[in-house]
Motif scaffolding. Structure first.
Motif, short mmCIF file in Angstrom:
data_model
loop_
_atom_site.label_atom_id
_atom_site.label_comp_id
_atom_site.label_asym_id
_atom_site.label_seq_id
_atom_site.Cartn_x
_atom_site.Cartn_y
_atom_site.Cartn_z
N GLU A 44 10.17 4.11 2.58
CA GLU A 44 10.76 5.32 1.52
C GLU A 44 11.90 4.96 0.81
O GLU A 44 11.86 5.18 -0.42
N PRO A 45 12.90 4.53 1.34
CA PRO A 45 14.07 4.28 0.55
C PRO A 45 13.63 3.01 -0.76
O PRO A 45 14.18 3.39 -1.76
N ILE A 46 12.87 2.01 -0.17
CA ILE A 46 12.34 1.00 -1.63
C ILE A 46 11.65 1.87 -2.66
O ILE A 46 11.74 1.64 -3.81
N SER A 47 10.78 2.83 -2.02
CA SER A 47 9.74 3.29 -3.27
C SER A 47 10.69 4.39 -3.96
O SER A 47 10.61 4.47 -5.22
N ILE A 48 11.68 5.03 -3.33
CA ILE A 48 12.66 5.85 -4.27
C ILE A 48 13.37 5.31 -5.14
O ILE A 48 13.58 5.46 -6.37
N ILE A 49 14.09 3.96 -4.76
CA ILE A 49 14.82 2.95 -5.53
C ILE A 49 13.90 2.53 -6.73
O ILE A 49 14.18 2.46 -7.96
N LEU A 50 12.68 1.89 -6.25
CA LEU A 50 11.77 1.35 -7.44
C LEU A 50 11.13 2.42 -8.38
O LEU A 50 11.10 1.88 -9.58
N PHE A 51 10.98 3.71 -7.80
CA PHE A 51 10.03 4.53 -8.95
C PHE A 51 10.86 5.64 -9.37
O PHE A 51 10.54 6.22 -10.47
N ASP A 52 11.93 6.08 -8.54
CA ASP A 52 12.64 7.19 -8.97
C ASP A 52 13.97 7.00 -9.73
O ASP A 52 14.55 7.67 -10.37
N LYS A 53 14.51 5.84 -9.88
CA LYS A 53 15.61 5.37 -10.38
C LYS A 53 15.41 4.14 -11.26
O LYS A 53 14.59 3.34 -11.02
N SER A 54 16.22 4.21 -12.30
CA SER A 54 16.02 3.36 -13.45
C SER A 54 16.96 2.28 -13.07
O SER A 54 17.71 2.65 -12.27
N LEU A 55 16.72 1.08 -14.04
CA LEU A 55 17.52 -0.17 -13.86
C LEU A 55 18.98 0.30 -13.72
O LEU A 55 19.97 -0.48 -13.12
N GLU A 56 19.52 1.03 -15.03
CA GLU A 56 20.75 1.52 -15.16
C GLU A 56 21.57 2.22 -14.19
O GLU A 56 22.62 2.02 -13.83
N GLU A 57 20.40 3.13 -13.68
CA GLU A 57 21.33 4.00 -12.56
C GLU A 57 21.36 3.04 -11.15
O GLU A 57 22.52 3.41 -10.73
N ILE A 58 20.56 2.46 -11.01
CA ILE A 58 20.90 1.27 -9.89
C ILE A 58 22.10 0.40 -10.09
O ILE A 58 22.89 0.43 -9.23
N GLU A 59 22.20 0.12 -11.23
CA GLU A 59 23.43 -0.74 -11.92
C GLU A 59 24.62 -0.04 -11.45
O GLU A 59 25.67 -0.53 -11.09
N SER A 60 24.65 1.39 -11.92
CA SER A 60 26.04 2.01 -11.75
C SER A 60 26.22 2.49 -10.47
O SER A 60 27.42 3.11 -10.28
N TYR A 61 25.26 2.44 -9.49
CA TYR A 61 25.63 2.83 -8.36
C TYR A 61 26.56 2.05 -7.35
O TYR A 61 26.52 0.83 -7.41
N SER A 82 0.99 -1.20 -0.12
CA SER A 82 0.18 -0.03 -0.03
C SER A 82 0.79 1.38 0.20
O SER A 82 0.64 2.35 -0.68
N ARG A 83 2.14 1.22 0.65
CA ARG A 83 2.81 2.42 0.76
C ARG A 83 3.40 2.66 -0.63
O ARG A 83 3.67 3.73 -1.13
N LEU A 84 4.12 1.40 -1.21
CA LEU A 84 4.46 1.84 -2.66
C LEU A 84 3.57 2.19 -3.62
O LEU A 84 3.72 3.34 -4.48
N VAL A 85 2.22 1.74 -3.47
CA VAL A 85 1.23 2.17 -4.46
C VAL A 85 1.03 3.56 -4.22
O VAL A 85 0.98 4.46 -5.07
N GLN A 86 0.78 3.93 -2.95
CA GLN A 86 0.63 5.28 -2.56
C GLN A 86 1.75 6.39 -3.03
O GLN A 86 1.63 7.38 -3.55
N PHE A 87 2.86 5.74 -2.90
CA PHE A 87 4.11 6.72 -3.35
C PHE A 87 3.95 6.88 -4.86
O PHE A 87 4.31 8.23 -5.55
N ARG A 88 3.42 5.97 -5.53
CA ARG A 88 3.46 5.90 -6.97
C ARG A 88 2.34 6.87 -7.57
O ARG A 88 2.39 7.60 -8.45
N LEU A 89 0.99 6.67 -6.78
CA LEU A 89 0.04 7.53 -7.23
C LEU A 89 0.14 8.97 -6.75
O LEU A 89 -0.27 9.82 -7.38
N LYS A 90 1.04 9.15 -5.64
CA LYS A 90 1.16 10.65 -5.35
C LYS A 90 2.08 11.29 -6.41
O LYS A 90 1.89 12.35 -6.68
N LYS A 91 2.97 10.65 -6.87
CA LYS A 91 3.75 11.12 -8.03
C LYS A 91 2.88 11.57 -8.98
O LYS A 91 3.17 12.44 -10.08
N ASP A 92 1.65 10.96 -9.35
CA ASP A 92 0.81 11.31 -10.43
C ASP A 92 -0.25 12.43 -10.00
O ASP A 92 -1.30 12.79 -10.59
N GLY A 93 0.00 12.75 -8.61
CA GLY A 93 -0.97 13.94 -8.05
C GLY A 93 -2.13 13.77 -7.51
O GLY A 93 -3.27 14.38 -7.42
#
Lengths: 120, 528
Positions: free
Chosen positions: B216-233, A14-25
């Motif tokens: 939060e860290p997992i969410s950032i890694i999964l949604f804000d970083k591309s596979l290539e970026e993670i690979e280069s870290y 749920s936190r991941l989905v929340q994070f993703r949906l928040k990005k979409d506003g």
């Protein structure tokens, strides 16, 4: 800003989905079980509901049933494991679920479906 | 004076000897008159006992005796009371010498004049009851006996006075000891339970806290970083997304791994790859592999699951060592992981299993083998040739589950030497795959005296039997007493050839057969 209610007992998902949906506003409301979900449906008037099937106290089918009585036009996306019975999924659609996403799922795909349903 | 000292010393010595002897005897024997005499001489003061000298009255001695402090009492002159017997004797001796008269020692116990026999009895009583302990004066050396006597000078306290009678019984003592032990054990157990509970509570709270920190860290890694970026870290760069210093804590690592594994099960596509990369970049794979060496089976099992989920093929040599582990959970997980990661189409890990396979294990392995067979043809023949009977049976089942027609011949080859259980599974395989070429084996089993095997043969013939099967079933029916087998044979005959079945029942005129025929032909009851 549109309200999206996520009813899911797995906090991480749920936190991941929340994070993703928040990005979409979207404004995201979270409920960890069926009872919290029903209260949120009544108090928060969400524009879209994402619910798991297997959740404590009230299952996904009961949530759909209640949501459709309370606000019939609200779209509902059902998240479910592939192991769950086909009958449950069919029942969810019969009750008025708008979409079904089997687990494991891709959060980006979920975000696209949310966007599509809310735009419609 | 010297005479007195030497005399006293000698008497003391003698007293020691007899005192030692009577103390050793437990102070219960009465003392003789001579022993009492010695004690009287030696003792300076005996409670309640006084002495007096007396002499017969004579007129001419009156004045002089009066000067000695005597007073007249009837026909006798009496001295004042004397504290010690020794003083009395000394005075007696002096006066007798001075006046040439016969003086007598009188004994007074608590102001009452008594005879010598009463004194002996009185002293004996005092000594026996330990009210009076004879002492020695002037001894130059301290002996054990003297110490005992000195020790006995302590105020009298009866030996058994304060003791409970309960404590004199050994059985009661044992019972009380057991109860005390039980009570102590209970207290220790309760303390241990409280300790464990509080530790677990603390651990759970910490886990919750750590979980919150991972979202939060997992969410950032999964949604804000591309596979290539993670690979280069680098590892340090990835770590910078996590709370500082937490990665050194094993519990935090475990929580992080659990969350990654949980997400890996629920996510698909690119997210799975990102999670695996994230896991490796943080060296969590090394943590999982190290946990294989743990002594706790649950830690090892969860480490194997992590290795399986995260596709850590480099851990396969370590996993291989655990495939025949004595612990069921470790063994099952290790075999499943080995099957899954090694992609060994020969299924060697399973064929070489030494432990019997449970139904649960077979279900798990079937799922993996189905996945493997979707990629390549798995060689289930190795399972069918395994030395482990349960593995052989699983191999036979796989022929049926995977629809392997190419293994029917192998089943037929195995049949003659197979066990009853294996034969039943082979017959199920023939039935499922429609192996009419192997009817001879089925017919053979039809006449087996083992009911389960015979029943399975009938069920198989019901589906794939021919005309010969009909005749054999009719023949078998005549020799069968079991109602279950009779019903199953008649049911098979109906399915194979209804006309022939009706004719057979009519010819036989058997009431049971007719009843079963009616039952089978009733549209409402036929499936019951």
């Amino acid at each position: 800003m549109k309200n999206v209610l996520i009813i899911e007992d797995d906090k991480l998902i749920s936190r991941l989905v929340q994070f993703r949906l928040k990005k979409d506003g979207y404004k995201v409301i979270m409920a960890e079980d069926g009872l919290q979900g029903i209260i949120a449906i009544e108090n928060e008037s969400p524009d879209l509901i994402i619910t798991d099937v297997m959740i404590p106290f009230k299952n996904g089918i009961e949530i759909i049933n209640h949501a459709k009585k309370f606000s019939p036009k609200v779209p509902i996306i059902v998240l479910s494991s592939l192991g769950e019975e086909e009958g449950t999924v069919m029942e969810a659609f019969n009750l008025g679920a708008s979409d079904f996403i089997p687990k494991p799922f891709n959060p980006n795909e979920l975000a696209i479906r949310v966007k599509r349903l809310l735009n419609n | 004076m010297k005479f007195f000292c030497s005399k006293n010393s000698a008497l003391l010595f003698l007293t020691f000897i007899f005192l030692n002897s009577y103390i050793c005897k437990g102070q219960v024997d009465s003392l003789s008159t001579s022993e009492i005499e010695e004690i009287l001489i030696l003792e300076s003061n005996i409670q309640g006992l006084l002495f007096q000298l007396s002499v017969e009255v004579k007129q001419y001695e009156l004045f002089e005796i009066e000067n000695e402090g005597f007073f007249k009492n009837n026909n006798f002159w009496l001295s004042d009371t004397i504290q010690t017997y020794n003083d009395a004797l000394v005075l007696k001796s002096i006066l007798e010498e001075r006046y040439n008269l016969k003086f007598h020692v009188k004994y007074i116990i608590f102001d009452k004049e008594v005879d010598r026999e009463a004194v002996d009895s009185y002293l004996n009583n005092l000594i026996r009851n330990e009210i009076f302990i004879p002492m020695t004066n002037g001894a130059s050396e301290v002996s054990d006996g003297e110490l005992i006597i000195l020790g006995s000078k302590v105020d009298f306290k009866p030996f058994h006075k304060l003791k409970l009678k309960l404590l004199q019984d050994i059985k009661v003592i044992i019972l009380i000891s057991i109860l005390v032990l039980f009570l102590l054990s209970s207290i220790i157990l309760v303390v241990i339970m409280i300790f464990i509970k509080s530790r677990n509570k603390q651990r759970n709270e910490l886990s919750k806290k750590f979980k919150e920190l991972t979202y939060e860290p997992i969410s950032i890694i999964l949604f804000d970083k591309s596979l290539e970026e993670i690979e280069s870290y680098s590892k340090a760069e990835i770590e910078s997304y996590l709370p500082k210093n937490y990665l050194s804590k094993p519990l935090f690592k475990m929580v992080l791994i659990q969350e990654i594994i949980s997400l890996n099960k629920n996510m698909k596509g690119e997210f799975k790859l990102k999670l695996k990369l994230f896991y490796r970049k943080l060296d969590l794979h090394l943590f999982s592999i190290n946990r294989l060496k743990s002594k706790s089976w649950d830690v090892v099992t969860s480490a194997i699951v992590e290795i399986n989920e995260m596709d850590l093929k480099e851990a396969l040599p370590e996993i291989e060592k655990l495939v025949n582990h004595k612990n069921f959970h470790i063994r099952s997980s290790a075999v499943a992981t080995q099957l899954n990661l090694s992609l060994d189409k020969n299924l060697n890990v399973l064929a070489n299993q030494t432990y019997p396979l449970s139904a649960w294990q077979q279900m798990i392995y079937l799922r993996i083998i189905k996945y493997l067979s979707s990629k390549d043809v798995v060689k289930i023949i190795y399972l069918m040739e395994s030395e482990n009977p349960s593995v052989r049976i699983f191999g036979i089942k796989l022929v049926r589950y995977l629809g392997r027609m190419d293994r029917i011949a192998k089943l037929a080859e195995m049949y003659p030497a197979a066990s009853e259980e294996e034969k039943i599974e082979i017959l199920k395989g023939f039935n499922s795959l429609g192996a009419q070429t192997e009817l001879d084996h089925v017919h053979q089993s039809l006449f087996s005296n083992k009911e389960r095997l015979c029943l399975q043969a009938i069920k198989t013939l019901k589906n794939i039997g021919d005309e010969k099967s009909e005749l054999l079933l009719q023949e078998r029916l005549k020799s069968v007493d079991s109602f279950v087998l009779q019903k199953e044979i008649l049911s098979a005959l109906v399915k194979l050839n209804k006309d022939s079945f009706d004719q057979f029942v009519m010819d036989e005129s058997n009431e049971t057969f007719i009843a079963i025929q009616n039952h089978l032909q009733d549209p409402l009851l036929s499936d019951v």
